[in-house]
Design an enzyme around this catalytic site. Sequence first.
Site, mmCIF file in Angstrom:
data_model
loop_
_atom_site.group_PDB
_atom_site.id
_atom_site.type_symbol
_atom_site.label_atom_id
_atom_site.label_comp_id
_atom_site.label_asym_id
_atom_site.label_seq_id
_atom_site.Cartn_x
_atom_site.Cartn_y
_atom_site.Cartn_z
ATOM 1 N N SER A 111 12.033 1.356 -2.772
ATOM 2 C CA SER A 111 12.117 1.010 -1.350
ATOM 3 C C SER A 111 11.312 -0.242 -1.060
ATOM 4 C CB SER A 111 11.576 2.162 -0.495
ATOM 5 O OG SER A 111 11.544 1.790 0.875
ATOM 6 N N HIS A 119 1.789 1.459 5.545
ATOM 7 C CA HIS A 119 3.105 1.402 6.192
ATOM 8 C C HIS A 119 3.365 2.712 6.939
ATOM 9 C CE1 HIS A 119 7.466 1.127 6.662
ATOM 10 N NE2 HIS A 119 7.351 -0.164 6.396
ATOM 11 N N LYS A 131 6.651 6.636 -4.331
ATOM 12 C CA LYS A 131 7.651 5.737 -4.942
ATOM 13 C C LYS A 131 6.938 4.664 -5.769
ATOM 14 C CE LYS A 131 11.414 6.245 -1.564
ATOM 15 N NZ LYS A 131 12.416 6.825 -2.468
#
Length: 219
Positions: A111, A119, A131
């Site tokens: 991503s 974030h 991730k």
Amino acid sequence: MKAFVAGATGETGRRIVQELIARNIPVRALVRDVEKARSILPADAELVQGDVLDQQSLATALGDSTVLLCATGAKPSFDPTGPYKVDYEGTKNLVNAAKSRGIEHFVLVSSLAASQFFHPLNLFWLILYWKKQAEEYLQKSGLTYTIVRPGGLRNEDNPDSIVMQNADTLFEGSIPRQKVAQVCVEALFEPAAQNKIVEIVAKPDAPAKNFGELFASVT
């Protein structure tokens, strides 16, 4: 070439399967529910029942596959361990199985903003953090890899041109899932895609480039 696709029934995964079949590449699709998968995936895809969280089953599931494309992702839920289990442990299991089976190229859909700890998406059980951990595990594995970081995913395709940049240089934008699937499959054929993180969005005013040019522009 024979491709193994994890996350094959997801919105992006099913498009990756379609793209591979369109290129006449045999596909083994890892699915948890075979009946459901039959209603979603092309009839040409070979369905293999299994789960990325079941390490033991993966080496068998890979069979004679030579490349692996991973489009798994934790579904939104109230389970705070979801992203850890699916996006990190599941990918880690796939990487380990790929190493044991001699997989030639591992393509991981990650991503945009995966490196940004603060974030807003990390408020959802640290989804980007896990991730990023999966990315790093793949990078350290010794496997040939391409990590694809798409922007906001759209189900409808459009004629916009793909913009591809180095890691941590694109911070906003969206892209149709169909284009993400194309990038993932083209990465298997482009030497310039190997061992790189590429960030992708689509923009109507971007110059059109072929995939060789796009991958070569990333260092």
